[in-house]
Design an enzyme around this catalytic site. Sequence first.
Site, mmCIF file in Angstrom:
data_model
loop_
_atom_site.group_PDB
_atom_site.id
_atom_site.type_symbol
_atom_site.label_atom_id
_atom_site.label_comp_id
_atom_site.label_asym_id
_atom_site.label_seq_id
_atom_site.Cartn_x
_atom_site.Cartn_y
_atom_site.Cartn_z
ATOM 1 N N ARG A 127 0.676 -1.176 0.002
ATOM 2 C CA ARG A 127 -0.065 0.063 0.089
ATOM 3 C C ARG A 127 0.910 1.231 0.133
ATOM 4 O O ARG A 127 0.646 2.275 -0.669
ATOM 5 C CB ARG A 127 -0.757 0.122 1.192
ATOM 6 N N TYR A 184 -15.307 17.345 -15.733
ATOM 7 C CA TYR A 184 -15.632 15.788 -15.751
ATOM 8 C C TYR A 184 -16.933 15.752 -14.731
ATOM 9 O O TYR A 184 -16.934 16.313 -13.680
ATOM 10 C CB TYR A 184 -14.547 15.113 -15.364
ATOM 11 N N ASP A 238 -6.204 19.332 -14.389
ATOM 12 C CA ASP A 238 -6.647 18.155 -14.871
ATOM 13 C C ASP A 238 -6.204 17.819 -16.459
ATOM 14 O O ASP A 238 -6.832 18.456 -17.231
ATOM 15 C CB ASP A 238 -7.979 17.693 -14.656
ATOM 16 N N LYS A 240 -7.608 7.143 -19.559
ATOM 17 C CA LYS A 240 -8.083 7.667 -20.936
ATOM 18 C C LYS A 240 -6.701 7.507 -21.977
ATOM 19 O O LYS A 240 -6.284 6.392 -22.058
ATOM 20 C CB LYS A 240 -8.374 9.109 -20.845
HETATM 21 C C1 LIG Z 1 -12.144 9.991 -16.750
HETATM 22 C C2 LIG Z 1 -11.750 11.592 -16.162
HETATM 23 C C3 LIG Z 1 -11.700 11.582 -14.876
HETATM 24 C C4 LIG Z 1 -11.909 10.394 -13.657
HETATM 25 O O1 LIG Z 1 -11.087 9.421 -14.087
HETATM 26 P P1 LIG Z 1 -11.422 7.748 -13.579
HETATM 27 O O2 LIG Z 1 -10.212 7.162 -14.105
HETATM 28 O O3 LIG Z 1 -12.781 7.586 -14.523
HETATM 29 O O4 LIG Z 1 -11.564 7.846 -12.060
HETATM 30 C C5 LIG Z 1 -11.296 12.922 -14.215
HETATM 31 N N1 LIG Z 1 -11.120 13.870 -14.992
HETATM 32 C C6 LIG Z 1 -11.309 13.784 -16.452
HETATM 33 C C7 LIG Z 1 -11.020 14.758 -17.291
HETATM 34 C C8 LIG Z 1 -11.644 12.354 -16.977
HETATM 35 O O5 LIG Z 1 -11.959 12.320 -18.066
#
Ligand SMILES: *Cc1c(COP(=O)(O)O)cnc(C)c1O
Length: 386
Positions: A52, A104, A176, A201
Amino acid sequence: MNKNTQTHFETTLIHCAQEPDQSTGSVIPPIYQTSTYAQSSPGVHKGFEYSRTDNPTRRRLEMALAASEHGRDGLCFASGMAAITSFIHTLSPGDHVLCSNDLYGGTYRLFTKVMAGFGLEFDFVDFSQGGEWESACRENTRLIWLETPSNPMLSLIDIERVSVFAQRKKLRLLVDNTFASPYLQNPLLLGADVVLHSTTKYIGGHSDVVGGAIICQDQELLEKLRFVQNSMGAIPGPFDCWLTHRSLKTLSLRMQKHCENAMSIAQFLEKHPKVESVIYPGLASHSQHELAKRQMKDFGGMISVVLGADLESTKTFLSSLQIFTLAESLGGIESLIEHPAIMTHASIPKKERDHLGISDGLVRLSVGIEHVEDLQYDLSQALDRI
Ligand SMILES: *Cc1c(COP(=O)(O)O)cnc(C)c1O
């Protein structure tokens, strides 16, 4: 393992933290599928105690991701949301976070439905233009939270401009960077303090693994984040880290193709009579095209399209597609399409959705790396059914 390379981006992604295994010569380092580590006497170990807290496979990925974003170091999490949740726990009750307003859906839900109950305050304002956001800053504002390009409206925020403001006000600036990926944009080089990714992504890129990451410069913040991560436990498993690291090595190639295909599809759709408008930062018709050229290396694989159609016809279009898969998520090698109002952004109240422009005729494409003619043909035959 720490190769502080001065090489080009592509080379760094392939070689950073990927030296052959010392004991066997294995070109690809093994997956350390272990929860714990032998100690020769109490407290004497080789730097790892419990998975962890830290794991060699995860560590390699963290170093490579840090290099990809030009940060001092990084941390990997079980998902993008786990990264976001952990980061928010570095704040204290009473703190205010100023967010861009086209976030998001999951981030918006976490902030408004979960974290607001813990004494944190959030405001969502339009950062794509001057004025409004500067005056939304309060006495107790600690953090500015941005997404650019935004989702699904693909509006851009001038990171450098906001960073100058954040530095003057002594606020932390987090970006982000999931939509752009480190290939297209490096927020830390534009003055941001923290960069966050859903590695699910573009970085993961194959729609087969969920993960998140945070990268930054500030040593103190890194230590605080490691403490929070170890305390909260939102960690990814070794195999997921290994898969993500394997994908990172082809990020450049994939992004080049995503961008090339998306540009040609955006141009095709812009001329199509059944399409009302196309939102793509690479088109001259995008109101922030100049900023996109300045801030990003290329324009990405995401396109939003307003069809001149009602909800029923939009649904017919979506279910007539053969190659584009109707699914949430984005950034994989295969093309996906989705309906934000019903799918990804359903957690945003209708009034707010209307305000943002998320209408019933809006669809969002994540353009994959298939042959572009096949993608165009697929869109064309489905548009004919409207
Ligand atoms: C998908 C996404 C998230 C969240 O990520 P997960 O891996 O699905 O938990 C956060 N910010 C953006 C811009 C995203 O496209």
